[in-house]
Design an enzyme around this catalytic site. Structure first.
Site, PDB file in Angstrom:
ATOM      1  N   HIS A  34      29.081 -29.089  72.550  1.00  0.00           N
ATOM      2  CA  HIS A  34      29.887 -28.491  73.607  1.00  0.00           C
ATOM      3  C   HIS A  34      29.439 -29.104  74.937  1.00  0.00           C
ATOM      4  CE1 HIS A  34      26.253 -26.189  74.251  1.00  0.00           C
ATOM      5  NE2 HIS A  34      26.323 -25.706  73.018  1.00  0.00           N
ATOM      6  N   HIS A  37      25.791 -29.817  75.708  1.00  0.00           N
ATOM      7  CA  HIS A  37      25.190 -31.033  75.148  1.00  0.00           C
ATOM      8  C   HIS A  37      25.568 -32.257  75.992  1.00  0.00           C
ATOM      9  CE1 HIS A  37      25.402 -28.418  71.432  1.00  0.00           C
ATOM     10  NE2 HIS A  37      24.136 -28.784  71.437  1.00  0.00           N
ATOM     11  N   GLN A 153      11.478 -23.084  73.122  1.00  0.00           N
ATOM     12  CA  GLN A 153      11.481 -24.375  72.409  1.00  0.00           C
ATOM     13  C   GLN A 153      10.932 -25.486  73.322  1.00  0.00           C
ATOM     14  OE1 GLN A 153      14.612 -25.813  69.573  1.00  0.00           O
ATOM     15  NE2 GLN A 153      15.414 -26.832  71.358  1.00  0.00           N
TER      16      GLN A 153
HETATM   17  O1  PAF Z   1      17.873 -27.012  69.950  1.00  0.00           O
HETATM   18  C1  PAF Z   1      18.264 -27.480  68.872  1.00  0.00           C
HETATM   19  O2  PAF Z   1      19.437 -27.766  68.688  1.00  0.00           O
HETATM   20  C2  PAF Z   1      17.266 -27.687  67.751  1.00  0.00           C
HETATM   21  O3  PAF Z   1      16.310 -26.693  67.720  1.00  0.00           O
HETATM   22  C3  PAF Z   1      16.608 -29.092  67.774  1.00  0.00           C
HETATM   23  C4  PAF Z   1      15.766 -29.282  69.027  1.00  0.00           C
HETATM   24  C5  PAF Z   1      17.676 -30.160  67.708  1.00  0.00           C
HETATM   25  C6  PAF Z   1      15.680 -29.258  66.573  1.00  0.00           C
HETATM   26  O4  PAF Z   1      16.369 -29.142  65.380  1.00  0.00           O
END
Ligand code: PAF
Length: 285
Positions: A34, A37, A153
């Protein structure tokens, strides 16, 4: 734009780009792309000449009762979407390519992965750290861009980079939002119409709390109470956690005397969709 499915071919592509003097940037994704990204891609292309987007729905980061099977997969559409944005290569390996038979090595980041999202998603960050380290080794990027929406993350990956002496710079790109404030996410597609209508409450709650902070409030409890009271106005958006923590060790902050991550996770009542969002008070990720 090249579409690469094999690790060896991906490594050759990057080695070649680097030999020609170009910097390689990686945008790791699970696809179902989307505009959020796209903004990660744009950030990457400001920093380097070759931008690689990986598209891999990583089985290792989903719990047994989670949405691995139904996670949207639409590689062809994703490739069309990012080609126009100036992506140089898409790396889209199969699960077997990343986790071949007898695969046994995982990255376990201690202390910061059992809290916030990690508390209700045991093993999630082990899966994330493992696949991201593998992607770094395969793609060999000088920079990698992640969305700030997934703040924990970002913090976990920065920890891995520092602890394991990796030479990749991690950039957190700002969260991209729908016009009504909802953070863009591939999982928004799961929301019912009623849930979608209420979901902007999360951003509204975070912005009210930020308003309090900007007005001088430094009490972690007051900031969290503000978020909870606004979330309580909704019927369908149930908070899983609301936390104020420091941005390195993710320890609760009673008093916000240094940059603090105000992070929220909610579970929706009709479809059980998990939505996360955050704001950093007094700093950046
Ligand atoms: O954020 C994401 O889409 C996922 O956690 C990642 C960083 C691609 C790892 O699979």
């Amino acid at each position: 734009m090249k579409i690469i499915t094999k690790c060896s071919e991906m490594a050759d592509y990057s080695l070649d780009a680097r030999a020609r003097g170009g910097a390689v940037g990686l945008v790791p994704t699970m696809g179902a792309l989307h505009d959020g990204h796209l903004s990660l891609l744009k950030t990457a292309s400001r920093h380097c000449d070759n931008v690689v987007m990986s598209v891999f729905v990583n089985p290792a980061q989903f719990g047994p009762a989670e949405d691995f099977e139904r996670y949207p997969r639409q590689l062809e559409r994703d490739c069309e979407f990012v080609e126009a944005a100036g992506c140089d290569a898409v790396f889209a390996p199969s699960p077997q390519e990343i986790y071949p038979d007898n695969y046994s090595t995982y990255v376990n980041v201690e202390n910061i992965t059992g809290v916030l999202c990690g508390a209700s998603r045991p093993g999630h960050f082990r899966g994330v750290a493992t696949v991201v380290l593998k992607l770094f080794n395969i793609v060999m990027p000088q920079i990698a861009v992640f969305g700030a929406k997934d703040a924990q993350q970002v913090i976990v990956i920065k920890r891995v980079v520092e602890d394991l002496n990796l030479s990749v710079k991690i950039i957190a790109a700002p969260t991209v939002r729908e016009p009504d404030g909802l953070a863009m996410s591939s999982r928004n597609a799961y929301l019912s119409a009623n849930e979608r209508a209420e979901a902007p409450l999360i951003h509204r709650a975070l912005m009210s709390a930020k308003g309090l902070y900007d007005g001088g409030e430094r009490g972690g409890r007051s900031i969290m109470d503000c978020v909870r009271s606004i979330l309580n106005e909704g019927r369908l958006i149930n908070p899983e956690y609301v936390e104020v923590v420091d941005t390195t060790l993710l320890k609760p902050l009673d008093s916000i005397v240094r940059p603090a991550l105000l992070a929220v996770a909610c579970r929706t009542a009709e479809t059980g969709t998990r939505l996360i969002d955050n704001v950093v008070l007094g700093g950046d990720l």
